[in-house]
Design an enzyme around this catalytic site. Sequence first.
Site, PDB file in Angstrom:
ATOM      1  N   SER A 139      47.136  31.829  38.463  1.00  0.00           N
ATOM      2  CA  SER A 139      48.244  32.653  38.973  1.00  0.00           C
ATOM      3  C   SER A 139      49.491  31.798  38.963  1.00  0.00           C
ATOM      4  CB  SER A 139      47.921  33.082  40.415  1.00  0.00           C
ATOM      5  OG  SER A 139      49.083  33.532  41.069  1.00  0.00           O
ATOM      6  N   TYR A 151      45.102  30.083  48.758  1.00  0.00           N
ATOM      7  CA  TYR A 151      45.076  30.833  47.493  1.00  0.00           C
ATOM      8  C   TYR A 151      45.783  30.018  46.397  1.00  0.00           C
ATOM      9  CZ  TYR A 151      45.967  34.516  44.064  1.00  0.00           C
ATOM     10  OH  TYR A 151      46.029  35.248  42.901  1.00  0.00           O
TER      11      TYR A 151
HETATM   12  N1  LIG Z   1      47.261  41.323  41.145  1.00  0.00           N
HETATM   13  C1  LIG Z   1      48.057  40.281  41.007  1.00  0.00           C
HETATM   14  O1  LIG Z   1      49.293  40.364  41.211  1.00  0.00           O
HETATM   15  C2  LIG Z   1      47.514  38.953  40.558  1.00  0.00           C
HETATM   16  C3  LIG Z   1      48.425  37.934  40.257  1.00  0.00           C
HETATM   17  C4  LIG Z   1      47.936  36.702  39.831  1.00  0.00           C
HETATM   18  C5  LIG Z   1      46.574  36.497  39.705  1.00  0.00           C
HETATM   19  N2  LIG Z   1      45.709  37.510  40.013  1.00  0.00           N
HETATM   20  C6  LIG Z   1      44.277  37.237  39.894  1.00  0.00           C
HETATM   21  O2  LIG Z   1      43.681  38.222  39.066  1.00  0.00           O
HETATM   22  C7  LIG Z   1      42.294  38.340  39.385  1.00  0.00           C
HETATM   23  C8  LIG Z   1      41.931  39.814  39.520  1.00  0.00           C
HETATM   24  O3  LIG Z   1      42.637  40.349  40.631  1.00  0.00           O
HETATM   25  P1  LIG Z   1      43.120  41.863  40.713  1.00  0.00           P
HETATM   26  O4  LIG Z   1      44.583  41.830  40.926  1.00  0.00           O
HETATM   27  O5  LIG Z   1      42.560  42.658  39.623  1.00  0.00           O
HETATM   28  O6  LIG Z   1      42.476  42.240  42.141  1.00  0.00           O
HETATM   29  P2  LIG Z   1      41.384  43.325  42.575  1.00  0.00           P
HETATM   30  O7  LIG Z   1      41.735  44.653  42.012  1.00  0.00           O
HETATM   31  O8  LIG Z   1      41.270  43.168  44.036  1.00  0.00           O
HETATM   32  O9  LIG Z   1      40.049  42.811  41.853  1.00  0.00           O
HETATM   33  C9  LIG Z   1      39.349  41.688  42.314  1.00  0.00           C
HETATM   34  C10 LIG Z   1      37.974  41.663  41.672  1.00  0.00           C
HETATM   35  O10 LIG Z   1      37.264  40.512  42.177  1.00  0.00           O
HETATM   36  C11 LIG Z   1      35.969  40.935  42.585  1.00  0.00           C
HETATM   37  N3  LIG Z   1      35.462  40.135  43.711  1.00  0.00           N
HETATM   38  C12 LIG Z   1      36.103  39.814  44.854  1.00  0.00           C
HETATM   39  N4  LIG Z   1      35.278  39.137  45.663  1.00  0.00           N
HETATM   40  C13 LIG Z   1      34.082  39.030  45.024  1.00  0.00           C
HETATM   41  C14 LIG Z   1      32.833  38.450  45.358  1.00  0.00           C
HETATM   42  N5  LIG Z   1      32.604  37.829  46.520  1.00  0.00           N
HETATM   43  N6  LIG Z   1      31.827  38.546  44.457  1.00  0.00           N
HETATM   44  C15 LIG Z   1      32.013  39.187  43.282  1.00  0.00           C
HETATM   45  N7  LIG Z   1      33.177  39.748  42.901  1.00  0.00           N
HETATM   46  C16 LIG Z   1      34.205  39.670  43.772  1.00  0.00           C
HETATM   47  C17 LIG Z   1      36.164  42.377  43.025  1.00  0.00           C
HETATM   48  O11 LIG Z   1      34.921  43.048  42.925  1.00  0.00           O
HETATM   49  P3  LIG Z   1      34.257  43.893  44.144  1.00  0.00           P
HETATM   50  O12 LIG Z   1      35.375  44.512  44.915  1.00  0.00           O
HETATM   51  O13 LIG Z   1      33.386  44.873  43.414  1.00  0.00           O
HETATM   52  O14 LIG Z   1      33.509  42.891  44.888  1.00  0.00           O
HETATM   53  C18 LIG Z   1      37.164  42.900  42.001  1.00  0.00           C
HETATM   54  O15 LIG Z   1      36.502  43.364  40.852  1.00  0.00           O
HETATM   55  C19 LIG Z   1      42.102  37.529  40.678  1.00  0.00           C
HETATM   56  O16 LIG Z   1      41.538  36.267  40.334  1.00  0.00           O
HETATM   57  C20 LIG Z   1      43.512  37.345  41.208  1.00  0.00           C
HETATM   58  O17 LIG Z   1      43.647  36.167  41.978  1.00  0.00           O
HETATM   59  C21 LIG Z   1      46.140  38.728  40.442  1.00  0.00           C
END
Ligand SMILES: NC(=O)c1ccc[n+]([C@@H]2O[C@H](COP(=O)([O-])OP(=O)(O)OC[C@H]3O[C@@H](n4cnc5c(N)ncnc54)[C@H](OP(=O)(O)O)[C@@H]3O)[C@@H](O)[C@H]2O)c1
Length: 255
Positions: A139, A151
């Site tokens: 990120s 984070y």
């Molecule tokens: N959104 C942003 O602005 C942003 C920016 C920079 C980086 N990121 C990174 O992008 C990645 C995806 O995030 P997103 O934005 O798509 O968020 P999201 O919609 O909340 O998705 C997060 C995913 O991680 C899984 N997860 C969380 N805890 C888990 C656990 N204990 N075991 C297995 N799976 C788990 C969730 O699955 P379940 O709910 O099914 O457990 C979900 O599929 C993350 O690494 C985040 O840090 C996001």
Amino acid sequence: MGVRPVGTELRGRTVLLTGGSSGIGAATAEVLARRGCDLLVTGRDEQALNRVAERTGARALVADLCSPEELRRVAERASHAEVLINNAGIGWSGQLEEMPASEVHRLLTVNLAAPVELTRMLLPAMRARGRGHVVLMSSIAAVGVGGEAVYSASKAALRAFAASLRYELSGDGLAVTTVLPGAVRTPFFQRRGLAYERSFPRMLSAETAAERLVRAVERGREESFLPGWLDLAARFQGALPGTFHHLGRRFGQVR
Ligand SMILES: NC(=O)c1ccc[n+]([C@@H]2O[C@H](COP(=O)([O-])OP(=O)(O)OC[C@H]3O[C@@H](n4cnc5c(N)ncnc54)[C@H](OP(=O)(O)O)[C@@H]3O)[C@@H](O)[C@H]2O)c1
């Protein structure tokens, strides 16, 4: 002379994608399905994961990445994976002193320990095949963000992990891509308990982020900032950390 990037043609490749049940992961599953990949997606939310699997033809594997046994089961089921996309991650927002120890542990396990461990378990088969691609979802927070200390640390550690791994894999036909998004419209912010309220950087859609992630893999990019200009912020922070911190405080980007 630099090392030539190792791009990965995705058609027909077996891909393990963590965090496939929501947000960027679910959108990435759709893009990979269109590329003709053989997909294995993981998540804890069985219903959401099954919906993604139905749409994409992926195999769904329900697993909590905080559990060492479940992590091992994922690695066993995906031992033939040629591409590993470590996408699952969670946020937490607030001052460090207010963060419960259990949340510190959970965040560091999902965001850092699990991707390191999955990579460690899948690498030997990739190396033996002389082909493989590991993706680490970092990120822009890797430059340091107030109110997101743990984070940000997890994401900076992933970036350093990827950079280190590149030395170990250099010349073996294996590639490592780090993805560093700014803000992407997903349930991430609601889940961490604080909405995204900054006007800058503007939010990308999960679909755009997914397309760019996949293109970065195909082109063998070492690092892919989303959007690309965020690269400048990271370079600026690296070259002039004091000035960066001062400006961050002034403009409210970094407390
Ligand atoms: N959104 C942003 O602005 C942003 C920016 C920079 C980086 N990121 C990174 O992008 C990645 C995806 O995030 P997103 O934005 O798509 O968020 P999201 O919609 O909340 O998705 C997060 C995913 O991680 C899984 N997860 C969380 N805890 C888990 C656990 N204990 N075991 C297995 N799976 C788990 C969730 O699955 P379940 O709910 O099914 O457990 C979900 O599929 C993350 O690494 C985040 O840090 C996001």
